[in-house]
Design a protein around this motif. Structure first.
Motif, PDB file in Angstrom:
ATOM      1  N   ASP A 153       3.492  -8.222   5.985  1.00 35.82           N
ATOM      2  CA  ASP A 153       3.591  -9.624   5.747  1.00 35.82           C
ATOM      3  C   ASP A 153       5.003 -10.201   6.316  1.00 35.82           C
ATOM      4  N   PHE A 154       5.471  -9.359   6.899  1.00 39.60           N
ATOM      5  CA  PHE A 154       6.937  -9.469   7.368  1.00 39.60           C
ATOM      6  C   PHE A 154       7.061 -10.845   8.010  1.00 39.60           C
ATOM      7  N   LEU A 155       6.011 -10.932   9.105  1.00 34.88           N
ATOM      8  CA  LEU A 155       5.996 -12.142   9.899  1.00 34.88           C
ATOM      9  C   LEU A 155       4.520 -12.944   9.417  1.00 34.88           C
ATOM     10  N   LYS A 156       4.395 -13.411   8.287  1.00 36.68           N
ATOM     11  CA  LYS A 156       3.108 -14.122   7.715  1.00 36.68           C
ATOM     12  C   LYS A 156       2.866 -15.354   8.454  1.00 36.68           C
ATOM     13  N   ASP A 157       3.985 -16.018   8.727  1.00 37.21           N
ATOM     14  CA  ASP A 157       3.948 -17.192   9.525  1.00 37.21           C
ATOM     15  C   ASP A 157       4.014 -17.057  11.110  1.00 37.21           C
ATOM     16  N   THR A 158       2.699 -17.236  11.631  1.00 40.89           N
ATOM     17  CA  THR A 158       2.527 -16.585  13.183  1.00 40.89           C
ATOM     18  C   THR A 158       3.418 -17.654  14.162  1.00 40.89           C
ATOM     19  N   LYS A 159       3.878 -18.640  13.693  1.00 40.29           N
ATOM     20  CA  LYS A 159       4.609 -19.776  14.651  1.00 40.29           C
ATOM     21  C   LYS A 159       6.197 -19.272  14.564  1.00 40.29           C
ATOM     22  N   ASP A 166       0.835  -1.247  -0.054  1.00 42.50           N
ATOM     23  CA  ASP A 166      -0.049   0.013   0.058  1.00 42.50           C
ATOM     24  C   ASP A 166       0.963   1.260  -0.148  1.00 42.50           C
ATOM     25  N   ASP A 167       0.414   2.394  -0.525  1.00 41.36           N
ATOM     26  CA  ASP A 167       1.014   3.678  -0.723  1.00 41.36           C
ATOM     27  C   ASP A 167       2.303   3.559  -1.445  1.00 41.36           C
ATOM     28  N   ILE A 168       2.692   2.512  -2.303  1.00 42.90           N
ATOM     29  CA  ILE A 168       3.823   2.530  -3.111  1.00 42.90           C
ATOM     30  C   ILE A 168       3.106   2.420  -4.533  1.00 42.90           C
ATOM     31  N   GLU A 169       3.693   3.537  -5.496  1.00 40.39           N
ATOM     32  CA  GLU A 169       3.533   3.487  -6.904  1.00 40.39           C
ATOM     33  C   GLU A 169       4.299   2.644  -7.810  1.00 40.39           C
ATOM     34  N   PHE A 170       5.397   2.466  -7.419  1.00 35.18           N
ATOM     35  CA  PHE A 170       6.260   1.855  -8.371  1.00 35.18           C
ATOM     36  C   PHE A 170       7.473   0.723  -7.618  1.00 35.18           C
ATOM     37  N   GLY A 171       7.911  -0.115  -8.316  1.00 36.48           N
ATOM     38  CA  GLY A 171       8.716  -1.107  -7.566  1.00 36.48           C
ATOM     39  C   GLY A 171       9.256  -2.202  -8.586  1.00 36.48           C
ATOM     40  N   ILE A 172      10.620  -2.472  -8.122  1.00 39.20           N
ATOM     41  CA  ILE A 172      11.596  -3.446  -8.839  1.00 39.20           C
ATOM     42  C   ILE A 172      11.903  -4.642  -8.152  1.00 39.20           C
ATOM     43  N   LYS A 173      12.236  -5.727  -8.525  1.00 36.57           N
ATOM     44  CA  LYS A 173      12.831  -6.796  -8.239  1.00 36.57           C
ATOM     45  C   LYS A 173      13.936  -7.172  -8.770  1.00 36.57           C
ATOM     46  N   TYR A 174      14.699  -7.761  -8.127  1.00 34.05           N
ATOM     47  CA  TYR A 174      15.886  -8.393  -8.751  1.00 34.05           C
ATOM     48  C   TYR A 174      16.763  -9.384  -7.614  1.00 34.05           C
ATOM     49  N   CYS A 177      15.394 -18.275   8.334  1.00 33.55           N
ATOM     50  CA  CYS A 177      15.596 -16.840   7.929  1.00 33.55           C
ATOM     51  C   CYS A 177      14.785 -16.243   6.569  1.00 33.55           C
ATOM     52  N   LEU A 178      14.850 -15.094   6.546  1.00 33.02           N
ATOM     53  CA  LEU A 178      14.127 -14.271   5.288  1.00 33.02           C
ATOM     54  C   LEU A 178      15.165 -14.732   4.120  1.00 33.02           C
ATOM     55  N   ASP A 179      14.417 -14.675   2.982  1.00 34.50           N
ATOM     56  CA  ASP A 179      15.129 -14.798   1.629  1.00 34.50           C
ATOM     57  C   ASP A 179      14.955 -13.335   1.146  1.00 34.50           C
ATOM     58  N   TRP A 180      14.338 -12.318   1.587  1.00 36.33           N
ATOM     59  CA  TRP A 180      14.216 -11.142   0.665  1.00 36.33           C
ATOM     60  C   TRP A 180      14.671 -10.031   1.507  1.00 36.33           C
ATOM     61  N   ALA A 181      15.114  -8.912   0.885  1.00 37.09           N
ATOM     62  CA  ALA A 181      15.263  -7.720   1.387  1.00 37.09           C
ATOM     63  C   ALA A 181      14.380  -6.668   0.588  1.00 37.09           C
ATOM     64  N   CYS A 182      14.192  -5.515   1.431  1.00 40.54           N
ATOM     65  CA  CYS A 182      13.333  -4.459   0.894  1.00 40.54           C
ATOM     66  C   CYS A 182      13.900  -3.006   1.104  1.00 40.54           C
TER      67      CYS A 182
END
Length: 351
Positions: free
Chosen positions: A277-283, A129-137, A216-221
């Motif tokens: 969604d940072f902690l989407k897994d509640t466990k 939300d509140d983001i107009e544009f983004g990229i991923k690599y 561990c997470l497999d992404w950064a932002c």
């Protein structure tokens, strides 16, 4: 290169330069002088900037072709290292990098589009939300202390030696048998006698270190603000050991290393607002592990990598002095390339 080399500084630039020199040049002897090494108890102090860094590769949109080449070369080096599947030893791993803009930038055409693997522009339904544009690599995350200790252990295995000394003057590094001195003193070059680089200035960064209870997470932002204000950055960077760095700040000419807890709370809020969604897994539980404050060594004129012949030491012996410092907030993502350039410049001076 049968020379005696002294490297001043044991941050990521000093360790990378010293280790690469031993790997490439037969007969060279390399000795690192520093007040703090990554295996010291003081390694997490605010005086050792390399340990407090975000330490991941993120494409910058600057119009500096020289720095772009540094970043490109180092990306390729780190990519190869990450794909050796030794992250538990090196601290280096491949991640998905998300960059977000609250307002779409004009004339968007990042130079790293053809450098990074799997580069793509995000669809609207893939944006927060509140983001107009983004990229991923595909990018690289580095656990600073793990990587620094990997470099140090490799350096020692290759025959390098170390010495704990706090140097006040560049001449203090020179021994009777010194042929080459490589100055990797970072922000310290601002006050180091014999250098005193007035072009250096601090940019304060504060972040929060959290620990995941599982994996561990497999992404950064990284989130770019609408008004381009970098004083308050928003980023989430994972480590291979389950740590997560939340950030951050970018405060020009602020040399305070004190932790501001009200700022830390705002950092956490901004990160969760950007990626709920940072902690989407509640466990999976997230616990506070600590705070980091570091002074990025920014420099008017950019990174300084240059060699000179200079009379140094008590005997005023002429030696090669090579400077490699002023890496601003991109030390890790330019480290390999500037180390290689420093070595190349030294070899030209020898000839």
């Amino acid at each position: 290169m049968e020379k005696n080399v002294v490297v001043l500084g044991a941050g990521v630039i000093g360790l990378t330069t010293a280790t690469l020199l031993l790997k490439q040049e037969k007969g060279v002897k390399v000795h690192i002088i520093a007040s703090i090494f990554p295996n010291d108890p003081e390694a997490l102090s605010n005086e050792y900037t390399s340990a407090t860094a975000g330490a991941h590769w993120r494409g910058y949109e600057q119009n500096d072709p020289r720095q772009q080449e540094f970043e490109k070369s180092t990306y390729n080096y780190l990519w190869e290292l990450a794909n050796k599947n030794m992250s538990n030893v090196t601290g280096v791993m491949v991640i998905d990098e998300y960059n977000y803009w609250e307002k779409r930038p004009d004339d968007f055409g990042p130079w790293f589009r053809t450098v990074c693997h799997e580069f793509k522009e995000l669809e609207k339904n893939e944006l927060p939300d509140d983001i107009e544009f983004g990229i991923k690599y595909k990018s690289i995350s580095i656990n600073p202390l793990t990587y620094l200790n990997y470099l140090l252990s490799t350096f020692i295995f290759l025959g390098g030696t170390t010495e704990h000394v706090k140097i006040k003057h560049l001449d203090g590094c020179v021994r009777e048998n010194t042929d080459i001195l490589i100055n990797c003193s970072g922000y310290g070059a601002k006050t180091l006698e014999g250098v005193k680089d007035i072009n250096l200035y601090p940019v304060r960064g504060q972040s929060v270190i959290m620990q995941l209870s599982q994996s561990c997470l497999d992404w950064a932002c990284f989130r770019h603000s609408y008004n381009g204000d970098y004083a308050l950055e928003t980023f989430i960077i994972p480590r291979e050991n389950g740590e997560v760095m939340l950030g951050g700040t970018r405060e020009k000419d602020n040399d305070s290393t004190e932790i501001e807890h009200s700022v830390a709370q705002k950092i956490i809020q901004r990160c969760f607002a950007t990626r709920p969604d940072f902690l989407k897994d509640t466990k999976v539980q997230l616990t506070l592990k600590g705070h980091r404050v570091g002074l990025r060594p920014y420099r008017n004129g950019g990174i300084r990598v240059e060699a000179e012949l200079r009379n140094c030491g008590k005997s005023s012996k002429e030696i090669i002095v090579c400077h490699n410092y002023g890496h601003a907030g991109v030390g890790y993502q330019t480290s390999y390339a500037t180390a290689q350039l420093a070595i190349d410049l030294i070899k030209k001076k020898i000839k």
